[in-house]
Design a protein around this motif. Structure first.
Motif, PDB file in Angstrom:
ATOM      1  N   ASP A  53       6.657  -1.501  -5.658  1.00  0.00           N
ATOM      2  CA  ASP A  53       6.815  -0.871  -4.619  1.00  0.00           C
ATOM      3  C   ASP A  53       8.386  -0.792  -4.372  1.00  0.00           C
ATOM      4  O   ASP A  53       9.032   0.105  -3.930  1.00  0.00           O
ATOM      5  CB  ASP A  53       6.354  -1.527  -3.327  1.00  0.00           C
ATOM      6  N   GLY A  57      -2.524  11.468  -1.459  1.00  0.00           N
ATOM      7  CA  GLY A  57      -3.358  11.496  -0.146  1.00  0.00           C
ATOM      8  C   GLY A  57      -4.170  10.294  -0.104  1.00  0.00           C
ATOM      9  O   GLY A  57      -4.666  10.183   0.825  1.00  0.00           O
ATOM     10  N   SER A  58      -4.401   9.512  -1.354  1.00  0.00           N
ATOM     11  CA  SER A  58      -5.065   8.404  -1.581  1.00  0.00           C
ATOM     12  C   SER A  58      -4.442   7.045  -1.132  1.00  0.00           C
ATOM     13  O   SER A  58      -3.297   7.228  -1.916  1.00  0.00           O
ATOM     14  CB  SER A  58      -6.007   8.514  -2.574  1.00  0.00           C
ATOM     15  N   ARG A  59      -4.875   6.234  -0.619  1.00  0.00           N
ATOM     16  CA  ARG A  59      -4.126   4.906  -0.328  1.00  0.00           C
ATOM     17  C   ARG A  59      -4.239   4.111  -1.903  1.00  0.00           C
ATOM     18  O   ARG A  59      -5.732   3.848  -2.200  1.00  0.00           O
ATOM     19  CB  ARG A  59      -4.836   4.214   0.558  1.00  0.00           C
ATOM     20  N   LEU A  60      -3.410   3.279  -2.337  1.00  0.00           N
ATOM     21  CA  LEU A  60      -3.490   2.722  -3.232  1.00  0.00           C
ATOM     22  C   LEU A  60      -2.596   1.630  -3.338  1.00  0.00           C
ATOM     23  O   LEU A  60      -1.555   1.402  -2.749  1.00  0.00           O
ATOM     24  CB  LEU A  60      -2.728   3.411  -4.748  1.00  0.00           C
ATOM     25  N   ASN A  61      -3.267   0.374  -3.587  1.00  0.00           N
ATOM     26  CA  ASN A  61      -2.399  -0.938  -3.820  1.00  0.00           C
ATOM     27  C   ASN A  61      -1.590  -1.318  -4.953  1.00  0.00           C
ATOM     28  O   ASN A  61      -2.229  -1.153  -6.011  1.00  0.00           O
ATOM     29  CB  ASN A  61      -3.310  -2.019  -3.538  1.00  0.00           C
ATOM     30  N   GLU A  88       1.018  -1.154  -0.126  1.00  0.00           N
ATOM     31  CA  GLU A  88      -0.021  -0.135   0.024  1.00  0.00           C
ATOM     32  C   GLU A  88       0.836   1.152  -0.140  1.00  0.00           C
ATOM     33  O   GLU A  88       1.747   1.266   0.894  1.00  0.00           O
ATOM     34  CB  GLU A  88      -0.725   0.051   1.196  1.00  0.00           C
ATOM     35  N   ILE A  89       0.660   2.291  -0.815  1.00  0.00           N
ATOM     36  CA  ILE A  89       0.999   3.498  -1.097  1.00  0.00           C
ATOM     37  C   ILE A  89       0.258   4.560  -0.894  1.00  0.00           C
ATOM     38  O   ILE A  89      -1.074   4.283  -1.209  1.00  0.00           O
ATOM     39  CB  ILE A  89       2.134   3.709  -2.234  1.00  0.00           C
ATOM     40  N   LEU A  90       0.699   5.770  -0.788  1.00  0.00           N
ATOM     41  CA  LEU A  90       0.041   7.081  -0.580  1.00  0.00           C
ATOM     42  C   LEU A  90       0.200   7.736  -2.056  1.00  0.00           C
ATOM     43  O   LEU A  90       1.446   7.944  -2.448  1.00  0.00           O
ATOM     44  CB  LEU A  90       0.001   7.828   0.414  1.00  0.00           C
TER      45      LEU A  90
END
Length: 156
Positions: free
Chosen positions: A32, A22-26, A17-19
């Motif tokens: 990654d 400001g939104s979380r995204l898999n 999971e990253i930002l």
């Protein structure tokens, strides 16, 4: 003006999971790993790169730019992949994280290239290149990485 990223999702693709804004995204763990490696290179600027890491740049990665949960969007975007890579300024291939054999394999490829251009000025003779069993084993392992077995590599 953007840089396209070619990478392996993984089989099965582990997710991280990253930002993003400001939104979380898999995203796939391998993406990654690339992002973390890129951040480290930006911080230390120790490794040579064709990408100017001292100023912002935009890159395109399918798992970020294509909504992977929307089948309709994926069906619209996948035929465009070839055009996306073709219109990028450059493509970075993230083959894998560094391994015990990857540096040796890449070094061997450079030595073979130099040897073919300047056979007796490269510091390695053809005999040394052909008989270096460890280097050939490293190159074999490198070529067996999942990256090279993807059908997408032809379009990218």
């Amino acid at each position: 003006n953007f840089t396209a990223l070619s990478y392996v999702w993984g089989s099965p693709p582990g997710m991280a999971e990253i930002l993003v804004n400001g939104s979380r995204l898999n995203i796939p763990i391998n993406l990654d790993n690339f992002l973390r490696s890129l951040r480290n290179m930006c911080e230390i600027q120790a490794q040579p790169s064709q990408v100017n890491l001292s100023s912002p740049f935009t890159f395109w990665a399918d798992s970020i730019y294509i909504n992977q949960t929307d089948v309709r969007e994926k069906n619209q975007q996948i035929p465009l992949i070839r055009d996306i890579y073709g219109s990028s300024q450059r493509t970075i291939s993230w083959i894998s994280e560094e391994t015990d054999f990857s540096n040796q394999a890449i070094d061997h490829l450079f030595k073979m290239a130099k040897s073919s251009e300047l056979p007796y000025q490269s510091g390695w003779t053809s005999y040394q290149i052909i008989t270096n069993v460890q280097a050939w084993d490293a190159l074999r392992k490198f070529c067996e990485l999942q990256f090279w077995n993807r059908i997408w590599i032809l379009q990218e």
